[in-house]
Design a protein around this motif. Structure first.
Motif, PDB file in Angstrom:
ATOM      1  N   GLU A 116       0.925  -1.204  -0.110  1.00 49.67           N
ATOM      2  CA  GLU A 116       0.039   0.192   0.062  1.00 49.67           C
ATOM      3  C   GLU A 116       0.820   1.344   0.014  1.00 49.67           C
ATOM      4  OE1 GLU A 116      -3.414   2.093   2.478  1.00 49.67           O
ATOM      5  OE2 GLU A 116      -2.965  -0.035   3.246  1.00 49.67           O
ATOM      6  N   PHE A 117       1.927   1.126   0.737  1.00 47.20           N
ATOM      7  CA  PHE A 117       2.845   2.311   0.860  1.00 47.20           C
ATOM      8  C   PHE A 117       3.493   2.554  -0.482  1.00 47.20           C
ATOM      9  CE2 PHE A 117       7.342   3.753   1.411  1.00 47.20           C
ATOM     10  CZ  PHE A 117       7.030   5.166   1.985  1.00 47.20           C
ATOM     11  N   GLU A 118       3.887   1.622  -1.122  1.00 53.30           N
ATOM     12  CA  GLU A 118       4.574   1.505  -2.592  1.00 53.30           C
ATOM     13  C   GLU A 118       3.725   2.052  -3.485  1.00 53.30           C
ATOM     14  OE1 GLU A 118       5.468  -2.211  -4.940  1.00 53.30           O
ATOM     15  OE2 GLU A 118       7.292  -1.591  -4.180  1.00 53.30           O
ATOM     16  N   ARG A 119       2.431   1.703  -3.473  1.00 49.80           N
ATOM     17  CA  ARG A 119       1.199   2.313  -4.391  1.00 49.80           C
ATOM     18  C   ARG A 119       0.971   3.840  -4.071  1.00 49.80           C
ATOM     19  NH1 ARG A 119      -2.107   2.093  -8.181  1.00 49.80           N
ATOM     20  NH2 ARG A 119      -4.172   2.743  -7.976  1.00 49.80           N
ATOM     21  N   GLU A 120       0.961   4.093  -2.745  1.00 47.01           N
ATOM     22  CA  GLU A 120       0.918   5.703  -2.630  1.00 47.01           C
ATOM     23  C   GLU A 120       1.926   6.314  -2.998  1.00 47.01           C
ATOM     24  OE1 GLU A 120      -1.560   7.199  -1.402  1.00 47.01           O
ATOM     25  OE2 GLU A 120      -2.846   5.466  -1.408  1.00 47.01           O
ATOM     26  N   ILE A 121       3.324   6.235  -2.859  1.00 55.32           N
ATOM     27  CA  ILE A 121       4.506   6.688  -3.373  1.00 55.32           C
ATOM     28  C   ILE A 121       4.253   6.875  -4.922  1.00 55.32           C
ATOM     29  CG2 ILE A 121       6.983   6.529  -3.698  1.00 55.32           C
ATOM     30  CD1 ILE A 121       6.060   7.310  -0.721  1.00 55.32           C
ATOM     31  N   MET A 122       3.803   5.883  -5.714  1.00 53.88           N
ATOM     32  CA  MET A 122       3.766   5.725  -7.053  1.00 53.88           C
ATOM     33  C   MET A 122       2.932   6.698  -7.537  1.00 53.88           C
ATOM     34  SD  MET A 122       1.806   4.663  -9.710  1.00 53.88           S
ATOM     35  CE  MET A 122       0.755   3.447  -9.020  1.00 53.88           C
ATOM     36  N   LEU A 123       1.810   6.752  -6.544  1.00 56.49           N
ATOM     37  CA  LEU A 123       0.641   7.620  -7.300  1.00 56.49           C
ATOM     38  C   LEU A 123       1.060   9.169  -6.854  1.00 56.49           C
ATOM     39  CD1 LEU A 123      -2.596   5.758  -6.017  1.00 56.49           C
ATOM     40  CD2 LEU A 123      -1.751   6.322  -8.341  1.00 56.49           C
ATOM     41  N   GLU A 124       1.756   9.525  -5.811  1.00 54.83           N
ATOM     42  CA  GLU A 124       2.465  10.735  -5.585  1.00 54.83           C
ATOM     43  C   GLU A 124       3.248  11.073  -6.752  1.00 54.83           C
ATOM     44  OE1 GLU A 124       5.229  12.733  -2.171  1.00 54.83           O
ATOM     45  OE2 GLU A 124       3.431  11.287  -1.544  1.00 54.83           O
ATOM     46  N   ARG A 125       4.358  10.404  -7.227  1.00 51.95           N
ATOM     47  CA  ARG A 125       5.218  10.561  -8.066  1.00 51.95           C
ATOM     48  C   ARG A 125       4.512  11.100  -9.406  1.00 51.95           C
ATOM     49  NH1 ARG A 125       9.171   5.974  -6.785  1.00 51.95           N
ATOM     50  NH2 ARG A 125      10.450   6.923  -4.975  1.00 51.95           N
ATOM     51  N   GLN A 126       3.599  10.176  -9.825  1.00 56.94           N
ATOM     52  CA  GLN A 126       2.438  10.158 -10.857  1.00 56.94           C
ATOM     53  C   GLN A 126       1.874  11.603 -10.772  1.00 56.94           C
ATOM     54  OE1 GLN A 126      -0.925   7.730 -11.191  1.00 56.94           O
ATOM     55  NE2 GLN A 126      -0.823   7.828 -13.631  1.00 56.94           N
ATOM     56  N   ARG A 127       1.292  12.295  -9.754  1.00 59.77           N
ATOM     57  CA  ARG A 127       0.695  13.370  -9.701  1.00 59.77           C
ATOM     58  C   ARG A 127       1.747  14.591  -9.808  1.00 59.77           C
ATOM     59  NH1 ARG A 127      -2.268  10.768  -5.848  1.00 59.77           N
ATOM     60  NH2 ARG A 127      -1.020  11.250  -4.194  1.00 59.77           N
ATOM     61  N   GLU A 128       2.783  14.359  -9.318  1.00 59.76           N
ATOM     62  CA  GLU A 128       3.853  15.283  -9.300  1.00 59.76           C
ATOM     63  C   GLU A 128       4.467  15.560 -10.930  1.00 59.76           C
ATOM     64  OE1 GLU A 128       6.992  14.175  -6.575  1.00 59.76           O
ATOM     65  OE2 GLU A 128       5.870  14.778  -4.922  1.00 59.76           O
ATOM     66  N   GLY A 129       4.529  14.396 -11.528  1.00 62.28           N
ATOM     67  CA  GLY A 129       5.041  14.317 -12.896  1.00 62.28           C
ATOM     68  C   GLY A 129       4.163  15.260 -13.763  1.00 62.28           C
ATOM     69  N   ILE A 130       2.551  14.789 -13.597  1.00 66.14           N
ATOM     70  CA  ILE A 130       1.782  15.447 -14.383  1.00 66.14           C
ATOM     71  C   ILE A 130       1.752  16.987 -13.935  1.00 66.14           C
ATOM     72  CG2 ILE A 130      -0.810  15.743 -14.490  1.00 66.14           C
ATOM     73  CD1 ILE A 130      -1.147  12.593 -13.973  1.00 66.14           C
ATOM     74  N   ALA A 131       1.806  17.437 -12.891  1.00 60.39           N
ATOM     75  CA  ALA A 131       1.894  18.743 -12.559  1.00 60.39           C
ATOM     76  C   ALA A 131       3.007  19.522 -13.140  1.00 60.39           C
ATOM     77  CB  ALA A 131       1.794  19.124 -11.014  1.00 60.39           C
ATOM     78  N   LYS A 132       4.025  18.920 -12.948  1.00 57.78           N
ATOM     79  CA  LYS A 132       5.340  19.640 -13.857  1.00 57.78           C
ATOM     80  C   LYS A 132       5.124  19.610 -15.438  1.00 57.78           C
ATOM     81  CE  LYS A 132       9.151  17.867 -10.413  1.00 57.78           C
ATOM     82  NZ  LYS A 132      10.124  17.210 -10.552  1.00 57.78           N
ATOM     83  N   ALA A 133       4.345  18.720 -15.976  1.00 60.52           N
ATOM     84  CA  ALA A 133       4.296  18.629 -17.141  1.00 60.52           C
ATOM     85  C   ALA A 133       3.257  19.711 -17.732  1.00 60.52           C
ATOM     86  CB  ALA A 133       3.962  17.281 -17.918  1.00 60.52           C
TER      87      ALA A 133
END
Length: 188
Positions: A116-133
């Protein structure tokens, strides 16, 4: 009795589903419950509910991977409680884990928390990447497929076809059909 449960999130994941079925059969499962539905909305997982109702004392529910069964530790523990109440166990093939032992239960809870922790980290990185893009003007989101079919939706509706049938024929969401129809009424 070994009871297998297999799930994929979408209808497109036929190979993944076939692989799960093969592994469950090789593990010796006597009965399989199979569905193609997202794990996000646990209320829509009818085959999982059937499998949990089907298991009896001494049975083992078998899945190929933890993420095929539960999306969160809370959901995993809820499933484990249901199985324990029925006198059944859980086996996860790719982890070689069996909850019929105290060590197996402990390890499953720990690994579920890590997953669950791993999934949350992945989703957080995805949101950050989308925000940067988006900030750089490089992220436009997915192409609005339903909006591209607005004229077809309106034409079919004028011909007397219902919203659910329109969605089915055009392979778009029902909500999208009604959104297009509502917007067309607002413009009229």
């Amino acid at each position: 009795m070994l009871v297998g449960y297999a799930r994929t999130s979408t209808l497109d994941q036929k190979a993944g589903l076939e692989g799960q079925k093969r592994e469950l059969n090789e593990a010796g499962c006597d009965r399989l419950f199979i569905e193609q539905v997202s794990s996000v909305d646990v209320r829509e997982r009818h085959k999982l509910a059937e499998a949990l109702s089907y298991v009896r004392e001494g049975d083992t529910l078998v899945v190929t991977k933890l993420d095929r069964l539960a999306r969160s530790v809370a959901h995993l523990l809820e499933i484990l409680d249901t199985l324990t109440d029925r006198g059944a166990a859980l086996r996860i093939l790719n982890m070689n884990l069996d909850t019929s032992t105290p060590t197996g239960k402990f390890m499953l809870t720990m690994l579920g928390g890590v997953a669950e922790f791993e999934r949350e980290i992945m989703l957080e990185r995805q949101r950050e990447g989308i925000a940067k893009a988006k900030a750089k003007g490089k992220y436009k989101g997915r192409k609005p497929t339903a909006r591209a079919k607005a004229e077809e939706v309106l034409q079919m509706y004028r011909e007397g076809v219902g919203g659910t049938e329109i969605a089915k024929r055009l392979e778009i969401g029902r909500a999208s059909v009604y959104r297009i129809l509502d917007e067309a009424k607002g413009e009229a």
